[in-house]
Design a protein around this motif. Sequence first.
Motif, PDB file in Angstrom:
ATOM      1  N   UNK A 163       8.460  12.687   2.080  1.00  0.00           N
ATOM      2  CA  UNK A 163       8.698  14.048   0.551  1.00  0.00           C
ATOM      3  C   UNK A 163       6.379  13.849   0.130  1.00  0.00           C
ATOM      4  N   UNK A 164       5.435  13.891   0.743  1.00  0.00           N
ATOM      5  CA  UNK A 164       4.511  13.357   0.933  1.00  0.00           C
ATOM      6  C   UNK A 164       3.723  12.267   0.346  1.00  0.00           C
ATOM      7  N   UNK A 165       4.759  11.324   0.688  1.00  0.00           N
ATOM      8  CA  UNK A 165       4.405   9.367   0.172  1.00  0.00           C
ATOM      9  C   UNK A 165       4.339   8.556   1.650  1.00  0.00           C
ATOM     10  N   UNK A 175       0.687  -1.089  -0.118  1.00  0.00           N
ATOM     11  CA  UNK A 175      -0.436   0.074   0.018  1.00  0.00           C
ATOM     12  C   UNK A 175       1.156   0.761   0.115  1.00  0.00           C
ATOM     13  N   UNK A 176       0.829   1.950  -1.118  1.00  0.00           N
ATOM     14  CA  UNK A 176       1.373   3.541  -1.715  1.00  0.00           C
ATOM     15  C   UNK A 176       0.450   4.086  -1.263  1.00  0.00           C
ATOM     16  N   UNK A 177      -0.123   5.897  -0.227  1.00  0.00           N
ATOM     17  CA  UNK A 177      -0.749   6.491  -0.357  1.00  0.00           C
ATOM     18  C   UNK A 177       0.565   7.847   0.281  1.00  0.00           C
ATOM     19  N   UNK A 178      -0.698   8.812   0.302  1.00  0.00           N
ATOM     20  CA  UNK A 178      -0.746  10.358   0.331  1.00  0.00           C
ATOM     21  C   UNK A 178      -0.213  10.417   1.775  1.00  0.00           C
ATOM     22  N   UNK A 179       0.452  11.315   1.868  1.00  0.00           N
ATOM     23  CA  UNK A 179       0.757  11.286   3.559  1.00  0.00           C
ATOM     24  C   UNK A 179       1.510  13.067   3.810  1.00  0.00           C
ATOM     25  N   UNK A 180       1.390  13.424   5.051  1.00  0.00           N
ATOM     26  CA  UNK A 180       1.630  14.292   5.582  1.00  0.00           C
ATOM     27  C   UNK A 180       3.215  14.621   6.367  1.00  0.00           C
ATOM     28  N   UNK A 181       3.875  13.423   5.997  1.00  0.00           N
ATOM     29  CA  UNK A 181       5.121  13.646   6.229  1.00  0.00           C
ATOM     30  C   UNK A 181       5.735  14.285   4.624  1.00  0.00           C
ATOM     31  N   UNK A 182       5.682  15.627   4.943  1.00  0.00           N
ATOM     32  CA  UNK A 182       6.728  16.263   4.321  1.00  0.00           C
ATOM     33  C   UNK A 182       6.040  16.922   2.937  1.00  0.00           C
ATOM     34  N   UNK A 183       4.472  16.722   2.990  1.00  0.00           N
ATOM     35  CA  UNK A 183       3.429  17.878   2.649  1.00  0.00           C
ATOM     36  C   UNK A 183       2.409  18.451   3.716  1.00  0.00           C
ATOM     37  N   UNK A 228      -3.797  16.576   4.805  1.00  0.00           N
ATOM     38  CA  UNK A 228      -5.500  16.763   3.765  1.00  0.00           C
ATOM     39  C   UNK A 228      -6.318  16.313   4.399  1.00  0.00           C
ATOM     40  N   UNK A 229      -7.243  15.883   3.666  1.00  0.00           N
ATOM     41  CA  UNK A 229      -8.319  15.163   4.263  1.00  0.00           C
ATOM     42  C   UNK A 229      -7.687  13.830   3.445  1.00  0.00           C
ATOM     43  N   UNK A 230      -6.908  13.457   2.152  1.00  0.00           N
ATOM     44  CA  UNK A 230      -6.854  12.223   2.019  1.00  0.00           C
ATOM     45  C   UNK A 230      -5.128  12.202   1.877  1.00  0.00           C
ATOM     46  N   UNK A 231      -4.450  12.078   3.101  1.00  0.00           N
ATOM     47  CA  UNK A 231      -2.946  12.070   3.365  1.00  0.00           C
ATOM     48  C   UNK A 231      -2.900  11.159   5.288  1.00  0.00           C
TER      49      UNK A 231
END
Length: 188
Positions: A171-173, A135-143, A146-149
């Motif tokens: 880096x947002x992931x 699984x790979x998702x958008x993340x708050x780490x480095x970004x 947000x609702x989908x992070x």
Amino acid sequence: MSEDDRIRWDATYSSRRGPAGEPTPPPAFAAHTDAFPVRGTALDLACGQGLGSVWLARRGLDVWGIDVSAIAIEQATELAARCGVASRCRFDVVDLDDGLPPGPPVDVIVCHRFRDSRLDDTVVKRLAPGGLLAICVLSEVGAAPGRFRAAPGELVSAFTELDVLAAGEGDGEAWLLARLPGPAVSGR
């Protein structure tokens, strides 16, 4: 998912005109391809244009790719045919807001750029013993949040019943490669 979301995703995939190039694993897992089996079954959640599904099928797995966008599913079906693995791939339009569709346990679940924590338990229950979750998702780490992070550490915390093979955030992931304890599928 709202009808507006479905329309937005159809428009996004319509503008892309189908995937170009060779099907590859999601970039977060490119250094870990040896962890993926070469036979068995796979479920690709939010499969988009089917790049990950077709990559798994070319490895030797039978893959079911699901996505909310009918346009993405058309493109994934065309890609599988073009790459000679149509017989190993099934693609269906599924709204994951309604939950994971029923089916037998699978050896691999891939989920790239989609996160719905309400599905976490169902995803784990869908893995066969020794099954692999990638699984790979958008993340708050480095970004920005947000609702989908995913929050920092969210993926590892969400899947504690799995044995972590590799994980990362930045880096947002955020990504996680983990295995359900039990006998592994032969051919890994």
